[in-house]
Design an enzyme around this catalytic site. Structure first.
Site, short mmCIF file in Angstrom:
data_model
loop_
_atom_site.label_atom_id
_atom_site.label_comp_id
_atom_site.label_asym_id
_atom_site.label_seq_id
_atom_site.Cartn_x
_atom_site.Cartn_y
_atom_site.Cartn_z
N ASP A 175 -45.05 -32.87 49.02
CA ASP A 175 -44.12 -33.14 47.92
C ASP A 175 -43.65 -34.58 47.97
OD1 ASP A 175 -43.79 -30.58 46.57
OD2 ASP A 175 -42.88 -29.88 48.44
N SER B 23 -45.53 -26.37 52.73
CA SER B 23 -44.97 -27.63 52.26
C SER B 23 -44.31 -28.37 53.40
CB SER B 23 -43.92 -27.38 51.16
OG SER B 23 -43.22 -28.57 50.87
N MET C 205 -43.07 -24.22 38.84
CA MET C 205 -41.91 -24.33 39.73
C MET C 205 -41.04 -23.09 39.55
SD MET C 205 -42.24 -27.10 41.44
CE MET C 205 -40.63 -26.98 42.24
N MET D 217 -43.53 -35.54 42.18
CA MET D 217 -42.31 -35.36 41.38
C MET D 217 -41.75 -36.75 41.13
SD MET D 217 -40.68 -31.96 43.16
CE MET D 217 -41.56 -32.07 44.74
N MET E 119 -41.32 -37.35 46.17
CA MET E 119 -40.17 -37.45 45.27
C MET E 119 -39.69 -38.89 45.19
SD MET E 119 -37.96 -34.19 46.63
CE MET E 119 -38.69 -32.56 46.83
N HIS F 82 -49.41 -28.73 51.43
CA HIS F 82 -48.70 -29.14 50.21
C HIS F 82 -47.78 -30.31 50.55
CE1 HIS F 82 -47.25 -28.42 46.11
NE2 HIS F 82 -46.03 -28.68 46.57
N ASP G 90 -44.12 -22.52 43.49
CA ASP G 90 -43.43 -23.36 44.48
C ASP G 90 -41.92 -23.21 44.29
OD1 ASP G 90 -42.44 -25.29 46.16
OD2 ASP G 90 -43.50 -26.96 45.25
N HIS H 293 -48.21 -33.13 45.38
CA HIS H 293 -47.37 -32.80 44.22
C HIS H 293 -46.44 -33.97 43.95
CE1 HIS H 293 -43.86 -30.04 42.69
NE2 HIS H 293 -44.36 -30.79 41.72
N GLY I 52 -35.47 -28.52 49.01
CA GLY I 52 -36.04 -27.36 49.66
C GLY I 52 -34.96 -26.31 49.90
#
Length: 220
Positions: A34, A7, A136, A67, A36, A32, A174, A65, A143
């Site tokens: 992330d 990630s 999750m 979020m 957000m 990966h 994750d 991913h 993190g």
């Protein structure tokens, strides 16, 4: 299929391209990413410009991913930026079935994510629409968190659900995954491992090798 998916949330953005090259040279195939939005989770990470920029210099599979609230509006945008798989949170979707079909129709692998306390029953009617379920194993948004122990049994229950239905669905985990916790999630049935700090803190090639060696014992 077993995959390590580092990630980049844990990477050093001052030298992001270099660190991505390091994991690629170490044999990693997935990245990966992330995303957000500061609404679904309390923090903001990065968006399309970063994804589009790093796409130019790597052949890694982009595991994005989201979020974010109302993820439907971003599906085509992330496809255009080079995403190979788009994972959205069931908790963020008003019409989950419609969103998963939209990801498929855009030409990406379909992922659906559940927060730690979200029950597996949420997947009852849509499991066959997914290529991957992301469980999750920490509460999303930051993190470096510690793995939540009750998630191990949740992984095991999901693997049984998939097998009982005769489906080929990957299980990704994750949150808090490192050399001390990885064996438990692999034993329970996970096969795609997201790791942030465990990859990017310290010697990146050595960290990748350490985690991949453990995974290799299961991928036989």
């Amino acid at each position: 299929m077993y995959q390590l998916a580092p990630s980049i949330l844990a990477a050093d953005f001052n030298c992001l391209g270099k660190q991505i090259s390091q994991i690629e040279q170490a044999g990693v195939e997935w990245l990966h990413i992330d995303v957000m939005d500061g609404r679904f989770v309390p923090t903001i990470s990065f968006g399309m410009p970063v994804v589009k920029s790093i796409r130019k210099n790597t052949s890694l599979f982009f595991d994005v991913h989201l979020m974010v609230e109302e993820p439907d509006q971003f599906i085509d945008m992330f496809k255009a930026c080079g995403a190979g798989q788009l994972t959205i949170h069931a908790e963020a979707c008003r019409h989950l079935d419609r969103t998963l079909h939209a990801i498929r129709n855009a030409g990406m692998r379909v992922g659906v994510a559940l927060n730690p306390s979200t029950p597996l029953s949420t997947l009852e009617y849509i499991l066959d629409l997914a290529d991957m379920v992301l469980l999750m194993t920490v509460n999303p948004g930051y993190g470096g968190q510690t793995y939540i122990p009750y998630c191990t049994e949740k992984i095991r229950s999901l693997r049984k659900m998939i097998l009982d239905r005769g489906l080929q669905v990957d299980i990704q985990v994750d949150g808090g995954i490192n050399e001390k916790t990885i064996a438990a999630v692999l034993d329970a049935g996970a096969n795609i491992i997201v790791a942030g700090s465990a990859v990017f803190d310290g010697d990146i090639p050595a960290n990748v090798k350490k985690l991949c060696d453990i995974m290799g014992e299961y991928d036989k």
